[in-house]
Design an enzyme around this catalytic site. Structure first.
Site, PDB file in Angstrom:
ATOM      1  N   LYS A  80       0.845  -1.206   0.000  1.00 39.80           N
ATOM      2  CA  LYS A  80       0.000   0.000   0.000  1.00 39.80           C
ATOM      3  C   LYS A  80       0.871   1.243   0.000  1.00 39.80           C
ATOM      4  CE  LYS A  80      -3.990   1.877   2.578  1.00 39.80           C
ATOM      5  NZ  LYS A  80      -4.841   1.713   3.769  1.00 39.80           N
ATOM      6  N   SER A 155      -9.723   1.625   2.856  1.00 41.29           N
ATOM      7  CA  SER A 155      -8.888   2.383   1.959  1.00 41.29           C
ATOM      8  C   SER A 155      -7.836   1.549   1.224  1.00 41.29           C
ATOM      9  CB  SER A 155      -8.187   3.498   2.729  1.00 41.29           C
ATOM     10  OG  SER A 155      -7.327   2.951   3.720  1.00 41.29           O
ATOM     11  N   SER A 179      -9.736  -0.681   7.072  1.00 44.45           N
ATOM     12  CA  SER A 179      -9.171  -0.574   5.723  1.00 44.45           C
ATOM     13  C   SER A 179      -8.451  -1.801   5.194  1.00 44.45           C
ATOM     14  CB  SER A 179      -8.228   0.615   5.644  1.00 44.45           C
ATOM     15  OG  SER A 179      -8.980   1.782   5.513  1.00 44.45           O
TER      16      SER A 179
HETATM   17  N1  GLN Z   1     -13.167   3.977   6.494  1.00 44.39           N
HETATM   18  C1  GLN Z   1     -12.501   4.450   7.665  1.00 44.39           C
HETATM   19  C2  GLN Z   1     -12.136   5.903   7.482  1.00 44.39           C
HETATM   20  O1  GLN Z   1     -12.471   6.445   6.498  1.00 44.39           O
HETATM   21  C3  GLN Z   1     -11.303   3.607   7.959  1.00 44.39           C
HETATM   22  C4  GLN Z   1     -10.117   3.900   7.115  1.00 44.39           C
HETATM   23  C5  GLN Z   1      -8.906   3.086   7.468  1.00 44.39           C
HETATM   24  O2  GLN Z   1      -8.986   2.064   8.133  1.00 44.39           O
HETATM   25  N2  GLN Z   1      -7.750   3.591   7.061  1.00 44.39           N
HETATM   26  O3  GLN Z   1     -11.533   6.498   8.302  1.00 44.39           O
END
Ligand code: GLN
Length: 488
Positions: A80, A155, A179
């Site tokens: 990532k 994400s 994410s």
């Molecule tokens: N969807 C969550 C957010 O927008 C989690 C994102 C993540 O785990 N990086 O913060």
């Protein structure tokens, strides 16, 4: 079977027997990226030359036997794009870091390189990991390999899509509020968010430091355990990293689940907006796990209705503080058109950050400001303690908690992108594990009527990833959801 379709375990065994070389395997994966990634968009950077050089180095190591081959030697892995890679651009899918080339490797990258793993590329994501659909990437959205009109989740959508479409053998993601697990669920692959402190965050670009963890996204449960063996462990450079022994995670891979108690949270089954295909798949998964010898018990997580609110105060607050460093002076992008320093800051940050990141910074700065701190950040921290206590109590009555990962299968691209609140609410089942600091995992457990993958979430006690893996492995061996592949 084509080489890019191999699991990590299979690839390792074939490399060991010298049936295949890492060069062949890496070329197969790179060709696959060339063939498919134009339409999927999982990668931000693919460095063919350095991947091939790493593959040759791995082949030399395997041939000479010195140092001895390790679990990831010669394995093509996608990373990532918020994990720092020395000399390779690390953008966080943001314009503000578009040309940022880190001068050092993250701890997990050091560990992978020490094993001569092959880093094939850096994967697309929501900008600074803020989002649940990968539509907030500043560069391009990622498309779900199962249905190109759908989101892959987020994400870590690029990592999950890359694994699902065989554009890498395995991948690393990060999970602040779901994410790793949610994109794994939407793409039909396996993802594990380790316990907070299990994997070093050194070199992980910070989003919300008290919640962030790096973890594996893989084709099956065994691969997930193998990746954990490679990346887990104490690191004095991350002060929150736990000084604990790292177990052999593959030792947890046993079929028999007898004697285990699995908790089903009452509040989750009553959750509004839960899609019937998801609740049916999860209920069937629980029945399968019971048939394997586990006992299902009902547990309660009474503070569930405060989870989304607490997270969406804490995460943006920490983000507003962490992202203060991108000021046009120290990193990457700068807009110098203004006449004074303040104008430079303002123009740089207005142009360099996308709308969702700006929204988080504004919410976070407000929650931390004098006069509001106690009412927002302070209160959310108290609620967080209650949520953690809910899980501690529930996990006294059971060994793991089972739940959906996401309330619906992958939604169409564009459906929630202009409606942040609805996007936030879709995180209801994943945020708690980060707030409580416990491990959580997603394993494929079915398909919707439209043929989209559905994941089962398994959460457990602090540092008890082994029991999660055991349940996941037993379930996987009794089912064949993980062997289904998108048609492309
Ligand atoms: N969807 C969550 C957010 O927008 C989690 C994102 C993540 O785990 N990086 O913060």
């Amino acid at each position: 079977m084509k080489l890019h379709q191999l699991t990590l375990y299979e690839a390792h065994e074939r490399l060991k027997k010298k049936d295949i070389s890492s060069l062949e395997l890496t070329e197969a994966v790179l060709d696959r990226i060339d063939a498919l990634d134009g339409e999927i968009g999982a990668f931000i950077t693919v460095d063919r030359a350095s991947a091939l050089a790493a593959a040759r180095a791995a082949d030399d190591r395997i041939a000479s036997g010195s140092p001895a081959m390790a679990g990831l030697t010669g394995i093509p892995i996608a990373v990532k794009d918020l994990i720092c890679t020395k000399g390779v651009r690390t953008t966080c899918a943001s314009k503000i870091l578009e040309n940022f080339v880190p001068p050092y490797d993250a701890a997990v990258i050091e560990k992978m390189k020490a094993q001569d793993a092959v880093i094939v590329g850096k994967t697309n994501m929501d900008e600074f990991a803020m989002g649940s659909s990968t539509e907030y990437s500043a560069f391009k959205p990622v498309r779900n390999p199962w249905d190109l009109s759908r989101i892959p989740g987020g994400s870590s959508g690029g990592s999950a899509a890359a694994v699902a479409a065989d554009m890498c053998i395995a991948a690393l993601g990060s999970d602040t509020g779901g994410s790793i697990r949610q994109p794994a669920s939407h793409c039909g692959v396996v993802g594990l968010k380790p316990t907070y402190g299990r994997v070093s965050r050194y070199g992980l670009v910070a989003f919300a430091s008290s919640l962030d963890q790096i973890g594996p996204i893989a084709k099956d449960v065994r691969d997930c355990a193998l990746l954990m063996n490679a990346i887990a462990g104490h690191d004095p450079r991350d002060s929150t990293s736990a000084p604990r022994e790292t177990p052999d995670y593959t030792a947890a891979l046993k079929d028999d689940l007898s004697g285990l108690r699995v908790g089903i949270p009452r509040e989750y089954t009553e959750q509004e907006g839960l899609h019937s295909d998801v609740s049916k798949a999860v209920a069937a998964a629980v029945a399968t796990i019971e048939a394997l010898g586990a006992e299902a018990v009902t547990v309660s997580l009474p503070h569930t209705r405060y989870v989304v609110a607490a997270y969406y105060v804490i995460a943006p607050s920490e983000a507003s503080s962490n992202l203060a460093r991108y000021d046009g002076v120290r990193y990457g992008f700068r807009n110098a058109s203004g006449t004074d320093l303040l104008a430079m800051y303002r123009n740089t940050r207005s142009e360099g950050f996308g709308p969702e990141v700006q929204r988080r910074i504004i919410i976070g700065a407000y929650c931390l400001s004098a006069g509001y701190y106690e009412a927002y950040y302070g209160k959310a921290s108290q609620v967080r303690t209650r949520i953690r206590e809910d899980f501690e109590t529930a996990l006294e009555a059971c060994d793991v908690i089972l739940s959906p990962v996401a309330p619906t299968p992958a939604f169409p691209i564009g459906e929630k992108v202009d409606d942040p609140l609805t996007m936030y609410l879709s995180d209801i089942f994943t945020l708690s594990a980060n707030l409580a600091g416990i491990p959580g995992m997603s394993v494929p457990c079915g398909f919707s009527q439209e043929g989209l993958p559905i994941g089962l979430q398994i959460m457990g006690r602090h540092f008890d990833e082994k029991t999660l893996l055991r349940v996941a492995y037993g379930f996987q061996n009794a089912t064949d959801f993980h062997t289904s592949k998108p048609k492309r």
